[in-house]
Design an enzyme around this catalytic site. Structure first.
Site, PDB file in Angstrom:
ATOM      1  N   ASP A   1      10.695  11.131  48.612  1.00  0.00           N
ATOM      2  CA  ASP A   1      10.110  12.122  47.714  1.00  0.00           C
ATOM      3  C   ASP A   1      10.600  13.482  48.210  1.00  0.00           C
ATOM      4  O   ASP A   1      10.124  13.988  49.233  1.00  0.00           O
ATOM      5  CB  ASP A   1       8.579  12.047  47.746  1.00  0.00           C
ATOM      6  CG  ASP A   1       7.948  13.091  46.816  1.00  0.00           C
ATOM      7  OD1 ASP A   1       8.659  14.047  46.398  1.00  0.00           O
ATOM      8  OD2 ASP A   1       6.746  12.967  46.520  1.00  0.00           O
ATOM      9  N   TYR A  10       7.881  23.390  33.302  1.00  0.00           N
ATOM     10  CA  TYR A  10       9.278  22.953  33.420  1.00  0.00           C
ATOM     11  C   TYR A  10      10.209  24.165  33.319  1.00  0.00           C
ATOM     12  O   TYR A  10      11.123  24.342  34.130  1.00  0.00           O
ATOM     13  CB  TYR A  10       9.578  21.942  32.307  1.00  0.00           C
ATOM     14  CG  TYR A  10      10.953  21.305  32.364  1.00  0.00           C
ATOM     15  CD1 TYR A  10      11.192  20.188  33.161  1.00  0.00           C
ATOM     16  CD2 TYR A  10      12.005  21.811  31.604  1.00  0.00           C
ATOM     17  CE1 TYR A  10      12.458  19.583  33.198  1.00  0.00           C
ATOM     18  CE2 TYR A  10      13.263  21.218  31.636  1.00  0.00           C
ATOM     19  CZ  TYR A  10      13.487  20.109  32.429  1.00  0.00           C
ATOM     20  OH  TYR A  10      14.737  19.520  32.459  1.00  0.00           O
ATOM     21  N   LYS A  16      12.831  25.675  36.084  1.00  0.00           N
ATOM     22  CA  LYS A  16      14.270  25.743  35.818  1.00  0.00           C
ATOM     23  C   LYS A  16      14.781  27.181  35.888  1.00  0.00           C
ATOM     24  O   LYS A  16      15.907  27.434  36.315  1.00  0.00           O
ATOM     25  CB  LYS A  16      14.591  25.102  34.465  1.00  0.00           C
ATOM     26  CG  LYS A  16      14.321  23.596  34.437  1.00  0.00           C
ATOM     27  CD  LYS A  16      15.150  22.844  35.476  1.00  0.00           C
ATOM     28  CE  LYS A  16      14.987  21.337  35.356  1.00  0.00           C
ATOM     29  NZ  LYS A  16      15.831  20.606  36.305  1.00  0.00           N
ATOM     30  N   THR A  64      17.599  10.432  28.164  1.00  0.00           N
ATOM     31  CA  THR A  64      17.368   9.724  29.443  1.00  0.00           C
ATOM     32  C   THR A  64      15.870   9.412  29.503  1.00  0.00           C
ATOM     33  O   THR A  64      15.097   9.937  28.676  1.00  0.00           O
ATOM     34  CB  THR A  64      17.706  10.633  30.658  1.00  0.00           C
ATOM     35  OG1 THR A  64      16.796  11.746  30.636  1.00  0.00           O
ATOM     36  CG2 THR A  64      19.140  11.141  30.658  1.00  0.00           C
ATOM     37  N   PRO A  65      15.430   8.642  30.497  1.00  0.00           N
ATOM     38  CA  PRO A  65      13.985   8.388  30.624  1.00  0.00           C
ATOM     39  C   PRO A  65      13.152   9.666  30.725  1.00  0.00           C
ATOM     40  O   PRO A  65      12.039   9.732  30.210  1.00  0.00           O
ATOM     41  CB  PRO A  65      13.903   7.556  31.915  1.00  0.00           C
ATOM     42  CG  PRO A  65      15.228   6.839  31.972  1.00  0.00           C
ATOM     43  CD  PRO A  65      16.239   7.820  31.427  1.00  0.00           C
TER      44      PRO A  65
HETATM   45  P1  NAD Z   1      15.886  10.743  34.753  1.00  0.00           P
HETATM   46  O1  NAD Z   1      14.417  10.579  34.620  1.00  0.00           O
HETATM   47  O2  NAD Z   1      16.774   9.750  34.112  1.00  0.00           O
HETATM   48  O3  NAD Z   1      16.283  10.874  36.294  1.00  0.00           O
HETATM   49  C1  NAD Z   1      15.547  11.676  37.193  1.00  0.00           C
HETATM   50  C2  NAD Z   1      15.474  10.953  38.536  1.00  0.00           C
HETATM   51  O4  NAD Z   1      14.829  11.819  39.477  1.00  0.00           O
HETATM   52  C3  NAD Z   1      14.677   9.647  38.465  1.00  0.00           C
HETATM   53  O5  NAD Z   1      15.444   8.566  38.968  1.00  0.00           O
HETATM   54  C4  NAD Z   1      13.465   9.942  39.332  1.00  0.00           C
HETATM   55  O6  NAD Z   1      12.959   8.802  40.028  1.00  0.00           O
HETATM   56  C5  NAD Z   1      14.012  10.984  40.292  1.00  0.00           C
HETATM   57  N1  NAD Z   1      12.930  11.758  40.909  1.00  0.00           N
HETATM   58  C6  NAD Z   1      11.864  12.303  40.277  1.00  0.00           C
HETATM   59  N2  NAD Z   1      11.072  12.909  41.174  1.00  0.00           N
HETATM   60  C7  NAD Z   1      11.656  12.739  42.394  1.00  0.00           C
HETATM   61  C8  NAD Z   1      11.289  13.139  43.706  1.00  0.00           C
HETATM   62  N3  NAD Z   1      10.169  13.832  43.952  1.00  0.00           N
HETATM   63  N4  NAD Z   1      12.115  12.800  44.731  1.00  0.00           N
HETATM   64  C9  NAD Z   1      13.236  12.083  44.491  1.00  0.00           C
HETATM   65  N5  NAD Z   1      13.623  11.681  43.263  1.00  0.00           N
HETATM   66  C10 NAD Z   1      12.836  11.999  42.224  1.00  0.00           C
HETATM   67  O7  NAD Z   1      16.197  12.212  34.188  1.00  0.00           O
HETATM   68  P2  NAD Z   1      17.538  13.007  33.855  1.00  0.00           P
HETATM   69  O8  NAD Z   1      17.424  13.442  32.464  1.00  0.00           O
HETATM   70  O9  NAD Z   1      18.752  12.300  34.315  1.00  0.00           O
HETATM   71  O10 NAD Z   1      17.306  14.317  34.733  1.00  0.00           O
HETATM   72  C11 NAD Z   1      18.119  14.690  35.811  1.00  0.00           C
HETATM   73  C12 NAD Z   1      18.031  16.199  35.961  1.00  0.00           C
HETATM   74  O11 NAD Z   1      18.597  16.820  34.799  1.00  0.00           O
HETATM   75  C13 NAD Z   1      16.615  16.753  36.095  1.00  0.00           C
HETATM   76  O12 NAD Z   1      16.620  17.797  37.053  1.00  0.00           O
HETATM   77  C14 NAD Z   1      16.325  17.291  34.708  1.00  0.00           C
HETATM   78  O13 NAD Z   1      15.367  18.309  34.727  1.00  0.00           O
HETATM   79  C15 NAD Z   1      17.694  17.813  34.331  1.00  0.00           C
HETATM   80  N6  NAD Z   1      17.898  17.994  32.890  1.00  0.00           N
HETATM   81  C16 NAD Z   1      17.864  16.930  32.040  1.00  0.00           C
HETATM   82  C17 NAD Z   1      18.075  17.136  30.696  1.00  0.00           C
HETATM   83  C18 NAD Z   1      18.058  16.006  29.720  1.00  0.00           C
HETATM   84  O14 NAD Z   1      18.036  16.287  28.501  1.00  0.00           O
HETATM   85  N7  NAD Z   1      18.084  14.753  30.168  1.00  0.00           N
HETATM   86  C19 NAD Z   1      18.294  18.428  30.203  1.00  0.00           C
HETATM   87  C20 NAD Z   1      18.318  19.492  31.092  1.00  0.00           C
HETATM   88  C21 NAD Z   1      18.126  19.260  32.435  1.00  0.00           C
END
Ligand code: NAD
Length: 258
Positions: free
Chosen positions: A61, A153, A157, A188-189
């Site tokens: 974490d 959020y 960011k 994504t999830p």
């Molecule tokens: P995702 O949910 O597929 O992956 C996020 C991962 O982070 C998960 O595997 C989760 O277990 C891990 N995680 C969460 N809390 C954690 C912690 N405390 N310690 C370690 N691991 C942890 O999401 P994603 O969309 O791939 O997001 C990845 C990044 O991209 C994030 O920072 C998200 O804010 C950013 N983002 C995503 C989008 C989008 O549209 N998907 C847009 C802008 C920014």
């Protein structure tokens, strides 16, 4: 693939899922040795197993400073050093300024801002000593544009964006680069959870309908893919971006242009 990251030793956080998973795999395919980190033990092990070649999966974490310090020590031990940190792990964070409960604020800031810092904090002395390093901080267009219903959020960011610029100025003279990535929507999830949490522009719609309506708002008329963001991260991890630091690289199908 073309060995653009040959010889690089990279920590990728959030490697169990979504953009982090795709990036860990792309970095490895481009020749990097990758240390995969996530809170999700099964997911991060699956990513490391898929990459193969003795790739290490580490469960932590990253909002916990002791866990982040131990993670960095384990990565340096496993890889023999570190050249790249992609701080990608994150969670959804819905709520407005008035209704966000304190525990929600603390968790979202803890994971989406504090953990980003902790993911590279303990690697910095090693990078300074070796005179090089590339740190990539995952922001979001949510830190640039106001989007109703994602108050904590967006605050996190926005902090990632300021942190990128600040650290780039502090560590430029040591040739340690900081770049932010600000994606638009990539299914994504995390995005599914965001819809389920009722945040964003499509509050009240189902996941499928919400995603379809959002895609129509983009000039390119679609949302992004994890591989499109991973390709940008690969560029920022590589020496091709050697003169790029302190920038927020928006990748968003044009939505912030209109
Ligand atoms: P995702 O949910 O597929 O992956 C996020 C991962 O982070 C998960 O595997 C989760 O277990 C891990 N995680 C969460 N809390 C954690 C912690 N405390 N310690 C370690 N691991 C942890 O999401 P994603 O969309 O791939 O997001 C990845 C990044 O991209 C994030 O920072 C998200 O804010 C950013 N983002 C995503 C989008 C989008 O549209 N998907 C847009 C802008 C920014």
């Amino acid at each position: 693939m073309t060995d653009r990251l040959s010889g690089k030793r990279a920590i990728v956080t959030g490697a169990a899922s979504g953009i982090g998973e795709a990036s860990a795999k792309m970095f490895a395919a481009e020749g990097a040795r990758v240390f995969c980190v996530d809170l999700d033990a099964d997911g991060v092990r699956a990513t490391a197993e898929t990459i193969g070649d003795g790739t290490v999966a580490h469960v932590a974490d990253l909002s916990d400073p002791a866990a982040a310090e131990a993670m960095t020590a384990a990565a340096i031990d496993a890889l023999g050093g570190v050249d790249v940190v992609y701080a990608c792990a994150g969670i959804a964070g819905s709520g407005t300024a008035a209704d966000t409960p304190m525990d929600q604020w603390d968790r979202v800031i803890g994971v989406n801002l504090t953990s980003k810092w902790l993911s590279f904090k303990f690697a910095l002395p090693h990078m300074v000593e070796q005179g090089s390093g590339s740190i990539i901080i995952q922001a979001s267009i949510g830190g640039i544009l106001g989007v109703p219903g994602i108050f904590p959020y967006a605050a996190a960011k926005g902090g990632c964006i300021a942190m990128t610029r600040q650290a780039a100025v502090e560590y430029g003279p040591s040739n340690v680069r900081f770049n932010g990535i600000a994606p638009g929507q990539v299914p994504t999830p995390l995005v599914v959870k965001s819809y389920e949490g009722g945040g964003g522009m499509t509050a009240g719609m189902g996941v499928e309908e919400g995603m379809r309506r959002v895609a129509e708002l983009y000039p390119l008329r679609r949302t992004g893919t994890v591989d499109e963001v991973a390709a940008l991260a690969t560029y920022l991890a590589s020496d091709e971006s050697a003169w790029t630091t302190g920038q927020i690289h928006v990748i968003d199908g044009g939505i912030t242009a209109q």
